[in-house]
Design a protein around this motif. Sequence first.
Motif, PDB file in Angstrom:
ATOM      1  N   ILE A 354       0.816  -1.212   0.000  1.00 51.09           N
ATOM      2  CA  ILE A 354       0.000   0.000   0.000  1.00 51.09           C
ATOM      3  C   ILE A 354       0.853   1.267   0.000  1.00 51.09           C
ATOM      4  O   ILE A 354       0.453   2.290  -0.556  1.00 51.09           O
ATOM      5  CB  ILE A 354      -0.956   0.004   1.218  1.00 51.09           C
ATOM      6  CG1 ILE A 354      -1.932   1.175   1.156  1.00 51.09           C
ATOM      7  CG2 ILE A 354      -0.171  -0.003   2.520  1.00 51.09           C
ATOM      8  CD1 ILE A 354      -2.894   1.113   0.021  1.00 51.09           C
ATOM      9  N   VAL A 355       2.047   1.205   0.588  1.00 51.11           N
ATOM     10  CA  VAL A 355       2.902   2.395   0.668  1.00 51.11           C
ATOM     11  C   VAL A 355       3.312   2.854  -0.728  1.00 51.11           C
ATOM     12  O   VAL A 355       3.176   4.038  -1.079  1.00 51.11           O
ATOM     13  CB  VAL A 355       4.144   2.119   1.540  1.00 51.11           C
ATOM     14  CG1 VAL A 355       5.108   3.309   1.471  1.00 51.11           C
ATOM     15  CG2 VAL A 355       3.738   1.865   2.983  1.00 51.11           C
ATOM     16  N   ARG A 356       3.802   1.927  -1.538  1.00 50.14           N
ATOM     17  CA  ARG A 356       4.196   2.303  -2.904  1.00 50.14           C
ATOM     18  C   ARG A 356       2.975   2.634  -3.747  1.00 50.14           C
ATOM     19  O   ARG A 356       3.044   3.476  -4.640  1.00 50.14           O
ATOM     20  CB  ARG A 356       5.001   1.177  -3.550  1.00 50.14           C
ATOM     21  CG  ARG A 356       6.394   0.978  -2.950  1.00 50.14           C
ATOM     22  CD  ARG A 356       7.215   0.032  -3.817  1.00 50.14           C
ATOM     23  NE  ARG A 356       8.512  -0.247  -3.245  1.00 50.14           N
ATOM     24  CZ  ARG A 356       8.793  -1.267  -2.449  1.00 50.14           C
ATOM     25  NH1 ARG A 356       7.828  -2.123  -2.106  1.00 50.14           N
ATOM     26  NH2 ARG A 356      10.005  -1.452  -1.974  1.00 50.14           N
ATOM     27  N   ASN A 357       1.857   1.964  -3.496  1.00 46.28           N
ATOM     28  CA  ASN A 357       0.638   2.255  -4.231  1.00 46.28           C
ATOM     29  C   ASN A 357       0.219   3.713  -4.031  1.00 46.28           C
ATOM     30  O   ASN A 357      -0.220   4.387  -4.971  1.00 46.28           O
ATOM     31  CB  ASN A 357      -0.473   1.320  -3.774  1.00 46.28           C
ATOM     32  CG  ASN A 357      -1.681   1.324  -4.699  1.00 46.28           C
ATOM     33  OD1 ASN A 357      -2.554   0.471  -4.596  1.00 46.28           O
ATOM     34  ND2 ASN A 357      -1.770   2.263  -5.605  1.00 46.28           N
ATOM     35  N   LEU A 358       0.380   4.226  -2.806  1.00 44.61           N
ATOM     36  CA  LEU A 358       0.023   5.605  -2.500  1.00 44.61           C
ATOM     37  C   LEU A 358       1.142   6.589  -2.829  1.00 44.61           C
ATOM     38  O   LEU A 358       0.975   7.799  -2.664  1.00 44.61           O
ATOM     39  CB  LEU A 358      -0.345   5.727  -1.016  1.00 44.61           C
ATOM     40  CG  LEU A 358      -1.607   4.971  -0.574  1.00 44.61           C
ATOM     41  CD1 LEU A 358      -1.758   5.024   0.947  1.00 44.61           C
ATOM     42  CD2 LEU A 358      -2.844   5.553  -1.249  1.00 44.61           C
ATOM     43  N   GLY A 359       2.288   6.065  -3.281  1.00 47.24           N
ATOM     44  CA  GLY A 359       3.410   6.926  -3.631  1.00 47.24           C
ATOM     45  C   GLY A 359       4.088   7.545  -2.431  1.00 47.24           C
ATOM     46  O   GLY A 359       4.668   8.640  -2.521  1.00 47.24           O
ATOM     47  N   LEU A 360       4.052   6.854  -1.282  1.00 50.56           N
ATOM     48  CA  LEU A 360       4.605   7.404  -0.043  1.00 50.56           C
ATOM     49  C   LEU A 360       5.936   6.764   0.338  1.00 50.56           C
ATOM     50  O   LEU A 360       6.398   6.916   1.468  1.00 50.56           O
ATOM     51  CB  LEU A 360       3.598   7.192   1.103  1.00 50.56           C
ATOM     52  CG  LEU A 360       2.217   7.838   0.922  1.00 50.56           C
ATOM     53  CD1 LEU A 360       1.298   7.455   2.079  1.00 50.56           C
ATOM     54  CD2 LEU A 360       2.348   9.345   0.812  1.00 50.56           C
ATOM     55  N   GLN A 361       6.576   6.059  -0.600  1.00 51.52           N
ATOM     56  CA  GLN A 361       7.803   5.333  -0.263  1.00 51.52           C
ATOM     57  C   GLN A 361       8.950   6.249   0.157  1.00 51.52           C
ATOM     58  O   GLN A 361       9.882   5.804   0.839  1.00 51.52           O
ATOM     59  CB  GLN A 361       8.236   4.443  -1.430  1.00 51.52           C
ATOM     60  CG  GLN A 361       8.525   5.171  -2.730  1.00 51.52           C
ATOM     61  CD  GLN A 361       7.299   5.295  -3.606  1.00 51.52           C
ATOM     62  OE1 GLN A 361       6.174   5.260  -3.121  1.00 51.52           O
ATOM     63  NE2 GLN A 361       7.524   5.447  -4.916  1.00 51.52           N
ATOM     64  N   LYS A 362       8.901   7.538  -0.227  1.00 51.86           N
ATOM     65  CA  LYS A 362       9.951   8.465   0.199  1.00 51.86           C
ATOM     66  C   LYS A 362       9.715   8.990   1.617  1.00 51.86           C
ATOM     67  O   LYS A 362      10.603   9.584   2.222  1.00 51.86           O
ATOM     68  CB  LYS A 362      10.037   9.637  -0.779  1.00 51.86           C
ATOM     69  CG  LYS A 362      10.494   9.231  -2.179  1.00 51.86           C
ATOM     70  CD  LYS A 362      10.599  10.443  -3.089  1.00 51.86           C
ATOM     71  CE  LYS A 362      11.077  10.040  -4.479  1.00 51.86           C
ATOM     72  NZ  LYS A 362      11.185  11.212  -5.395  1.00 51.86           N
ATOM     73  N   ILE A 363       8.509   8.756   2.110  1.00 52.63           N
ATOM     74  CA  ILE A 363       8.156   9.225   3.455  1.00 52.63           C
ATOM     75  C   ILE A 363       8.065   8.063   4.434  1.00 52.63           C
ATOM     76  O   ILE A 363       8.535   8.142   5.571  1.00 52.63           O
ATOM     77  CB  ILE A 363       6.808   9.977   3.420  1.00 52.63           C
ATOM     78  CG1 ILE A 363       6.882  11.145   2.429  1.00 52.63           C
ATOM     79  CG2 ILE A 363       6.424  10.468   4.806  1.00 52.63           C
ATOM     80  CD1 ILE A 363       5.550  11.841   2.208  1.00 52.63           C
ATOM     81  N   ILE A 364       7.464   6.967   3.972  1.00 52.49           N
ATOM     82  CA  ILE A 364       7.256   5.786   4.814  1.00 52.49           C
ATOM     83  C   ILE A 364       7.961   4.594   4.184  1.00 52.49           C
ATOM     84  O   ILE A 364       7.906   4.398   2.969  1.00 52.49           O
ATOM     85  CB  ILE A 364       5.750   5.472   4.963  1.00 52.49           C
ATOM     86  CG1 ILE A 364       4.996   6.698   5.471  1.00 52.49           C
ATOM     87  CG2 ILE A 364       5.524   4.280   5.891  1.00 52.49           C
ATOM     88  CD1 ILE A 364       3.495   6.523   5.476  1.00 52.49           C
ATOM     89  N   THR A 365       8.622   3.806   4.997  1.00 54.73           N
ATOM     90  CA  THR A 365       9.276   2.600   4.491  1.00 54.73           C
ATOM     91  C   THR A 365       8.220   1.608   4.011  1.00 54.73           C
ATOM     92  O   THR A 365       7.265   1.318   4.737  1.00 54.73           O
ATOM     93  CB  THR A 365      10.114   1.932   5.594  1.00 54.73           C
ATOM     94  OG1 THR A 365      11.079   2.871   6.074  1.00 54.73           O
ATOM     95  CG2 THR A 365      10.826   0.687   5.068  1.00 54.73           C
TER      96      THR A 365
END
Length: 645
Positions: A354-365
């Motif tokens: 879900i993290v990469r799906n939401l594009g938050l990989q630079k904020i959340i591992t």
Amino acid sequence: MSVLATLPIISAILGFLIFQSIHSNWREALLSTLLVWGITVTAITEFLSIFRLLKFEWIVVLWLVAIALFTSIYWRFYKKRKIFNLFSLSKLSLFQLLSLSSVALIVTGIGIVAIVAAPNHSDSMEYHMSRVVHWIQNSSVAHYSTHTPFQLFQNPWSEFAILHFQVLSGGDRFANLIQWGSMLGSLVGVSLIASQLGANRQGQILATVVCATIPMGILQGSSTNNDYVVALWLVCFAYFTLLTVERGANRANVYRLGASLGLAILTKGTAYIYAFPFCLWLAFWGIKNLRWQVWKPIGFVLAIALAINLGHYTRNLLMFASPLGESTQETNQDFGLIIFISSVTKNLALHSDIVRNLGLQKIITPMTGVVNKIVEICHIFWGLDVSDPRTMSLQYPKFFVPGLSMNEDTAGNPLHLLLIFISAAVFFVNQKIKNKFCLLGYFLVLLAGFLLFCFLFTWSLPRCRLHLPLFILFAPFIGVVFSKYFNYRVTNFVAVLLIFLSHSWVLNNETRPLLGSSSILKTPRTEHYFNTQPQLKGPYLDAVNFVEEKNCSTLGLTFEGSSFEYPLWQLFQQDSKGILIKHINVDNESAVKADGQFQPCAIIAVTRNREQQKRELVTRNEVYNQAWSKDWSNDKGVVQVFSQP
């Protein structure tokens, strides 16, 4: 492209005009039209195949007959025709108009990919598209001798449709549009199901947005796979099930139930699993409301479904002693509560990034590693190996949690799964929604379909592809719950988020990208066929050139450990002289269909293991010597050409 390729489309338009004259709901009319069109494709294919007349001129004649018949029926209803709107635009809010416009933009982008890109899904190169060119050459869909039995026993409706357009157009430019068209039909269908379940206009539009933005659906919408096609027929079956439960088992509903069930089964084996809970729902409803008379509608539905599949069942029964064909060895080897829970957990984990799906990989591992560890710990607690071979596919013997993917075999749908979980939680907490009996039944039927899938099948990475029909069918449930429980701001935010995130899959399809140096808009169509096996492009091109230099008109094919066949046909068909291509030295059940009179002037052998290459081949007591060879796959495989001394 021949203008005659529009004949099936013209017949579909006429069919829609007929049903629009009968139905008050244009969406229901469209689903009815698609069912009639699907049966027409099947009937023409099976009828002509019996006489080995599956040829251009006869296909044209029968489509013209169908058009004439539909035209005469339409004029009968001409005075009753109705003027319709897709949606009453004056009643839509600005946001709703923008949402539908965004969906149209997504669908258009996928359509561009579908029409520009050549078919190149790995399964399509092995059997989906390969069986089509064999059928065209044989003028029949009868089983033939092949090294790839999947070409024979796998459910064929999607390829039936591709065949008609391929014959009429003289090429495969329309091939990807079968899935794309199924996507369009599914979008209409899920909005209709949402309406039947009680969603307002906002909920119906949200259901459409949810369906249009499924990552796996976006990727498959431009391919020659068949998961979106089977999803379309299952959407039809689900809607007409709901309609039957509400209005009764009248003749029209029974016919449409039988047609949608039959076409779904004829398209893909997963239909048996996902349709079964709907069948149980219908049976329980029938027993309650029709008592002992329930056998009549059930009998008609099953008879129609059987009639649609009779040709394929018969061919499989005669060759493989089973209407379903060969066993694929993809079912669990052991059953039990713990194994069942394990399978459910591992299937859900396919959609966990879900993290990469939401594009938050630079904020959340990204959480894939954590999820993988949690699944492993759970299995230790259950006393079960997470990679227990009894529950794992032979192709994927070791379990792992995949990350975000742009490939139609491995793309998960994390955000959509989260929306399903949220909708389910809200549904069971909110009493107002929970009292909706039909919505409860619909949810339980979909849940049962997923659980049955997990119970039966081993785990592998591409299982997420087979989940696509379930995600599509859950879209109406999400639309109903969100529109009834959350205010419009939340619903609008979800729609915007889904639309915004969908662009990555539309533009960056791994095998058919619109952007980048390997964009399908920049590369020759011939190269598209090799996007999943680029290492074979050079050897195949050189092998074809070598054979053509010999002025060979009959070619034999053998495959060992590889069945990447369709590109060879396309390379040879670029030569206007044409060439007769058949498999030789087949050692499976289909060997009985080998042509004893066929004597190729050359043989192309594709071997995945270079150590298995041969210096000569013997067929029908004829000896062929190696005349040319070239390594592929980092020198592990080899493509060889054999000819007679």
